[in-house]
Design a protein around this motif. Structure first.
Motif, PDB file in Angstrom:
ATOM      1  N   PRO A   1       0.829  -1.219   0.000  1.00  0.00           N
ATOM      2  CA  PRO A   1       0.000   0.000   0.000  1.00  0.00           C
ATOM      3  C   PRO A   1       0.857   1.260   0.000  1.00  0.00           C
ATOM      4  N   VAL A   2       0.371   2.303  -0.633  1.00  0.00           N
ATOM      5  CA  VAL A   2       1.011   3.623  -0.642  1.00  0.00           C
ATOM      6  C   VAL A   2      -0.078   4.665  -0.455  1.00  0.00           C
ATOM      7  N   SER A   3       0.331   5.827   0.028  1.00  0.00           N
ATOM      8  CA  SER A   3      -0.629   6.910   0.228  1.00  0.00           C
ATOM      9  C   SER A   3      -0.916   7.603  -1.115  1.00  0.00           C
ATOM     10  N   VAL A   4      -2.019   8.357  -1.143  1.00  0.00           N
ATOM     11  CA  VAL A   4      -2.373   9.075  -2.361  1.00  0.00           C
ATOM     12  C   VAL A   4      -1.339  10.142  -2.687  1.00  0.00           C
ATOM     13  N   HIS A   5      -0.733  10.769  -1.654  1.00  0.00           N
ATOM     14  CA  HIS A   5       0.283  11.789  -1.904  1.00  0.00           C
ATOM     15  C   HIS A   5       1.539  11.163  -2.522  1.00  0.00           C
ATOM     16  N   THR A   6       1.906   9.980  -2.035  1.00  0.00           N
ATOM     17  CA  THR A   6       3.066   9.298  -2.613  1.00  0.00           C
ATOM     18  C   THR A   6       2.818   8.936  -4.074  1.00  0.00           C
ATOM     19  N   LEU A   7       1.596   8.495  -4.361  1.00  0.00           N
ATOM     20  CA  LEU A   7       1.276   8.111  -5.739  1.00  0.00           C
ATOM     21  C   LEU A   7       1.272   9.334  -6.657  1.00  0.00           C
ATOM     22  N   ARG A   8       0.720  10.432  -6.183  1.00  0.00           N
ATOM     23  CA  ARG A   8       0.730  11.648  -7.000  1.00  0.00           C
ATOM     24  C   ARG A   8       2.157  12.118  -7.271  1.00  0.00           C
ATOM     25  N   ARG A   9       3.011  12.071  -6.226  1.00  0.00           N
ATOM     26  CA  ARG A   9       4.389  12.495  -6.405  1.00  0.00           C
ATOM     27  C   ARG A   9       5.112  11.584  -7.388  1.00  0.00           C
ATOM     28  N   ALA A  10       4.811  10.290  -7.350  1.00  0.00           N
ATOM     29  CA  ALA A  10       5.449   9.350  -8.271  1.00  0.00           C
ATOM     30  C   ALA A  10       5.039   9.628  -9.715  1.00  0.00           C
TER      31      ALA A  10
END
Length: 529
Positions: free
Chosen positions: A113-122
């Motif tokens: 799992p990853v957070s939505v902020h991490t996914l957006r940054r990626a």
């Protein structure tokens, strides 16, 4: 944000000092000032839990193939991607009440799992801007984020760029409702000069040919331009691909380069010119359709570009300008653009100055050899004042004696200085408007009229002599070779005439040349009736 290379260099140096046992707080303070961060941050960089010296504050999340596929599937919506990914990873059921495609379920199986902020940054860090724009807004947005090659500078009249543009302005044609006209432009790549142009209600091969002819012919009123180019770049428009256009250019030894579809950047100079025309001129004219609109989509101002309003524009109280008025405005603006506009790409020079400063040779051609590039007009009847066209009477010396004949005309759009007149496909003359004839042209027309009158009178006399020659034998008189028609004279009249001639010969006043011919007429007619 700290520059990654600067951070790597500072971290490596401080760790070297720490390994040598010479690291002090002053070193940390200097490094913090140089990197623009606090001392605490620098101590964290080089502490026991310090991140690697490659500049990343944490290992970061690397996008998987399923993540990238989901980004395209959800049209660039990172939040929707995270919602679907979380539903698969945590097994909480379909997200937002919609079923997930199998390729995403299989791709995210066993993912962490990853957070939505991490996914957006990626997505922001690992996907190029063009790819993100493609999935969010489409192909045009992707092209706006592309980086293109630029062509090296060319000399004057080496390369032309041609294009059509439907002008964002409403005008009234001679008949019918309001429309947005089309403009065909020919731009010289080397000097940015607009060497040829034409405006019509619909773009067709005829307007292309006339714009090409304008670029080929030198005209002092338009500037120093006018020569045969080596290459012409056009798009995939059917008007440019017509056989007439290709044959006309190929006959002059001009190479035509048809660009791939949907690549306007490859003729970017003419595209930029159209934007300049719109920003500098069209946006200041009434009927400009690119202006602000109200909540219902209606143009701000007195004019309306909706279909019903355009159809009723001829009878409306407030009407758009006529297409002739627009042509006049554009003609004046083009003259200013070519001769006075200081172009940034030309070091502040105007296109005309850039043309004059360029020493590259140009190939000129006789305008008389380019009449086939004129726009063909309808047939006209030669009247007493010449040929009527666009509200003007055109005349020439060659039109003398052709009243009532049907002729064909060819002309240049937006140029009423002359027309070309053809009779049964053969060129007859170049006619000029009567209201603007020079004294030399007026004298030439009058001389032609006198010459035509003299020629026809001579022809009448020859015809009369032939008629008398044919008619005399029928009367039983002298042979045909000596016959002349005379009024019938009886014997008494002949005797009187002989007496009068004798008296006139004996008169003393005749020696002085004072014989009154009214009293003593000298009769020289033949005695043969």
């Amino acid at each position: 944000m700290v520059d990654a290379e600067k951070r790597q260099a500072a971290t490596a140096r401080l760790r070297q000092l720490a390994a040598a046992g010479t690291l002090t707080s002053r070193h940390v303070r200097l490094a913090a000032a140089g990197c623009g961060v606090s001392e605490r941050t620098v101590w964290r960089w080089i502490g026991p839990q310090a991140p690697p010296a490659d500049g990343r504050s944490r290992p970061g999340y690397r996008l998987s193939g399923a993540d990238r596929a989901a980004f395209a599937f959800y049209r660039g919506n990172a939040t929707a991607v995270h919602r679907a990914r979380r539903a698969v990873v945590e097994g909480i059921g379909p997200p937002a009440g919609t079923a997930l495609p199998d390729f995403l379920v299989q791709g995210w199986a066993g993912a962490r799992p990853v957070s939505v902020h991490t996914l957006r940054r990626a997505f922001a860090d690992q996907l190029p801007a063009a790819e993100r724009a493609l999935w969010r807004e489409g192909e045009n947005a992707r092209r706006a984020a592309q980086v293109y090659l630029t062509r090296p500078p060319s000399v004057r009249n080496q390369v032309w760029e041609m294009d059509h543009k439907q002008l964002p302005i409403l005008v009234l044609p001679p008949r019918g409702g309001a429309v947005s006209p089309w403009m065909t432009t020919v731009l010289d790549e080397g000097t940015r000069a607009l060497v040829g142009w034409s405006i019509a209600l619909n773009a067709h091969s005829g307007t292309v040919l006339t714009a090409i002819r304008m670029g080929l012919v030198q005209d002092a009123e338009r500037g120093p331009f006018g020569a045969v180019p080596a290459l012409v770049r056009v798009d995939r428009g059917l008007e440019f691909a017509s056989r007439a256009v290709s044959e006309a250019l190929n006959a002059l030894g001009v190479d035509v380069h048809r660009l791939p579809a949907y690549t306007p950047h490859r003729k970017g100079k003419v595209e930029r010119f159209h934007r300049t025309l719109e920003q500098m001129l069209l946006s200041t004219l009434p009927g400009f359709t690119g202006g602000p609109r109200d909540a219902a989509g209606r143009l701000h101002g007195p004019l309306d570009d909706r279909a019903a309003a355009c159809a009723a524009a001829q009878t409306a109280d407030v009407r758009p300008m006529g297409i002739d008025a627009l042509v006049g405005r554009i003609r004046d603006w083009v003259t200013w653009y070519n001769t006075a506009h200081q172009h940034s790409a030309l070091d502040g020079r105007s296109p005309a100055q850039a043309w004059e400063d360029d020493p590259a040779p140009v190939a000129r051609i006789d305008p008389a050899r380019l009449r086939h590039l004129l726009l063909a007009g309808v047939e006209r009847t030669v009247g007493k004042d010449g040929v009527r066209w666009e509200g003007m009477s055109y005349t020439a010396p060659e039109l003398q004696g052709r009243g009532g004949e049907r002729v064909q005309i060819r002309f240049m759009p937006h140029d009423n200085r002359s027309i070309e007149v053809y009779v049964r496909g053969e060129h007859l003359c170049t006619a000029h408007p009567q209201a603007h004839l020079t004294p030399e042209q007026v004298e030439a027309i009058r001389a032609a009229e006198r010459a035509e009158t003299k020629r026809l009178r001579a022809a009448q006399r020859r015809s009369a002599r032939r008629s008398r020659t044919e008619l005399a034998p029928m009367t039983g008189a002298a042979p045909a070779a000596e016959s002349r028609l005379r009024p019938a004279v009886d014997a008494d009249e002949l005797a009187r005439r002989r007496c009068d001639r004798a008296l006139a010969a004996k008169s003393s006043t005749s020696l002085l040349g004072l014989v009154d011919p009214t009293i003593h007429p000298v009769v020289q007619e033949s005695e043969n009736p």
